[in-house]
Write an enzyme that holds these catalytic residues in place. Structure first.
Site, PDB file in Angstrom:
ATOM      1  N   ASN A  11      24.765   2.906  92.376  1.00  0.00           N
ATOM      2  CA  ASN A  11      24.009   1.669  92.612  1.00  0.00           C
ATOM      3  C   ASN A  11      23.290   1.829  93.947  1.00  0.00           C
ATOM      4  OD1 ASN A  11      23.091  -0.895  93.073  1.00  0.00           O
ATOM      5  ND2 ASN A  11      25.116  -1.840  93.307  1.00  0.00           N
ATOM      6  N   LYS A  13      21.135  -0.071  95.227  1.00  0.00           N
ATOM      7  CA  LYS A  13      20.821  -1.378  95.839  1.00  0.00           C
ATOM      8  C   LYS A  13      19.367  -1.401  96.339  1.00  0.00           C
ATOM      9  CE  LYS A  13      25.642  -1.882  96.972  1.00  0.00           C
ATOM     10  NZ  LYS A  13      26.668  -2.638  97.683  1.00  0.00           N
ATOM     11  N   HIS A  97      26.573  -8.281  89.567  1.00  0.00           N
ATOM     12  CA  HIS A  97      27.099  -7.684  90.801  1.00  0.00           C
ATOM     13  C   HIS A  97      27.441  -8.818  91.771  1.00  0.00           C
ATOM     14  CE1 HIS A  97      27.314  -5.476  94.564  1.00  0.00           C
ATOM     15  NE2 HIS A  97      27.488  -4.381  93.840  1.00  0.00           N
ATOM     16  N   GLU A  99      26.911  -9.213  94.778  1.00  0.00           N
ATOM     17  CA  GLU A  99      25.813  -9.598  95.668  1.00  0.00           C
ATOM     18  C   GLU A  99      24.860 -10.559  94.957  1.00  0.00           C
ATOM     19  OE1 GLU A  99      24.742  -5.596  96.719  1.00  0.00           O
ATOM     20  OE2 GLU A  99      26.588  -5.419  97.873  1.00  0.00           O
ATOM     21  N   GLU A 169      35.149  -4.563  90.972  1.00  0.00           N
ATOM     22  CA  GLU A 169      34.720  -4.341  92.354  1.00  0.00           C
ATOM     23  C   GLU A 169      35.283  -5.443  93.251  1.00  0.00           C
ATOM     24  OE1 GLU A 169      30.961  -1.764  92.416  1.00  0.00           O
ATOM     25  OE2 GLU A 169      30.322  -3.849  92.341  1.00  0.00           O
ATOM     26  N   GLY A 175      31.210  -1.896 100.442  1.00  0.00           N
ATOM     27  CA  GLY A 175      30.444  -1.593 101.647  1.00  0.00           C
ATOM     28  C   GLY A 175      31.231  -1.771 102.942  1.00  0.00           C
ATOM     29  N   SER A 215      33.720   1.086  98.035  1.00  0.00           N
ATOM     30  CA  SER A 215      33.947   2.172  98.986  1.00  0.00           C
ATOM     31  C   SER A 215      34.613   3.392  98.350  1.00  0.00           C
ATOM     32  CB  SER A 215      34.747   1.669 100.198  1.00  0.00           C
ATOM     33  OG  SER A 215      34.032   0.639 100.856  1.00  0.00           O
ATOM     34  N   GLY A 236      28.234   2.602  95.629  1.00  0.00           N
ATOM     35  CA  GLY A 236      27.129   2.112  96.451  1.00  0.00           C
ATOM     36  C   GLY A 236      26.760   3.126  97.517  1.00  0.00           C
TER      37      GLY A 236
HETATM   38  C1  PEP Z   1      28.741  -1.576  94.986  1.00  0.00           C
HETATM   39  O1  PEP Z   1      28.111  -2.396  95.637  1.00  0.00           O
HETATM   40  O2  PEP Z   1      28.625  -1.558  93.750  1.00  0.00           O
HETATM   41  C2  PEP Z   1      29.640  -0.665  95.711  1.00  0.00           C
HETATM   42  C3  PEP Z   1      30.679  -0.208  95.097  1.00  0.00           C
HETATM   43  O3  PEP Z   1      29.298  -0.368  97.005  1.00  0.00           O
HETATM   44  P1  PEP Z   1      30.109   0.630  98.027  1.00  0.00           P
HETATM   45  O4  PEP Z   1      30.438   1.862  97.259  1.00  0.00           O
HETATM   46  O5  PEP Z   1      29.147   0.873  99.127  1.00  0.00           O
HETATM   47  O6  PEP Z   1      31.320  -0.115  98.442  1.00  0.00           O
END
Ligand code: PEP
Length: 256
Positions: A11, A13, A97, A99, A169, A175, A215, A236
């Site tokens: 992703n 973003k 998602h 966000e 998630e 993040g 993460s 991400g």
């Molecule tokens: C995401 O936003 O889908 C995600 C998993 O981000 P990150 O890997 O940066 O935590």
């Protein structure tokens, strides 16, 4: 071991211009574009879909999108419809998602409309679910995530199961550098599988891939992916760098 093929989905973003995205896609293709043991998908911004689609052409890496409107066309300023994505050979669409839920007010009911529209247009939804830190600390994780899965998949038929992807998630892990431990993630993934059995039927539920996101990085991927109900990752930060993304694909390939 399950028959589910691991899926590693990036992703991106709101990162990368079309040129930068195409370059990243080319690097990924060069490293893992021909391998077949793991399904791999990259989800750039809408403005990069064309360039990234061309960069992926002829490889086994599938293009994904980060969102989609459920309606086919019309007065929805700033939105994008299924056939606009399909024109670039999009195969997966990230939906709901955290966000988008947090900053754009997306509800389970709206996400459900998108899931149904994605399936109706022969693309695969990646339905994102997850709890906040407060909700986890209040002991509400399983209840909340189960409800998100149930609502998000309302109306999905058992025979569509193999095209459905759920991404767990935990919001507090996205993040932030904080990751759910493999045991914490597996507990929620197993609970999601129970809900999938109720919604889609026992046999069909076994076909749904449940990704972990939050993460995931080269140094924690092996342990997470070794859990029985973790069928891949939604990535991400680590998806923005070819080396780390490729390393995650290799981690999944090793599990096979
Ligand atoms: C995401 O936003 O889908 C995600 C998993 O981000 P990150 O890997 O940066 O935590």
């Amino acid at each position: 071991m399950s028959n589910r093929k691991y899926l590693i989905a990036g992703n991106w973003k709101m990162n990368k211009t079309a040129c930068e995205g195409a370059e990243l896609a080319r690097q990924i293709v060069e490293a893992v574009g021909k391998q077949t043991s793991v399904a791999v998908c990259v989800c750039p911004t809408f403005t990069s879909l064309d360039a990234v689609s061309k960069a992926l052409d002829g490889s086994n890496i599938v293009l994904g999108a980060q969102n989609m409107h459920p309606k086919a066309s019309g007065a929805y300023t700033g939105e994008i419809a299924a056939d606009m994505l399909r024109q670039f050979f999009v195969g997966y669409v990230i939906l709901g998602h955290s966000e988008r839920r947090q900053y754009f007010g997306e509800t389970d009911a709206f996400v459900n409309e998108k899931v149904l529209a994605t399936l109706a247009n022969n693309m695969r939804p990646i339905l994102c679910v997850g709890e906040t830190l407060e909700e986890r600390e209040a002991g509400k994780t399983i209840e909340l995530v189960s409800a998100q899965v149930k609502e998000g998949l309302k109306g999905v038929k058992g025979e569509q199961a193999e095209n459905v992807v759920v991404a767990y998630e935990p919001i507090w892990a996205i993040g932030t550098g904080k990751t759910a431990t493999p045991a914490m993630a597996q507990e929620v993934h197993a609970a999601i599988r129970v809900v999938l059995k109720e919604v889609l039927g026992a046999a069909q539920a076994e076909k749904v891939r449940i990704l972990y996101g939050g993460s995931m990085k080269p140094d924690n991927a092996d342990a997470l992916l070794a859990e029985p109900d973790i069928d891949g990752g939604l990535i991400g930060g680590a998806a923005l760098d070819a080396k780390s993304f490729v390393s995650l694909v290799e981690s999944a390939a090793k599990q096979g």
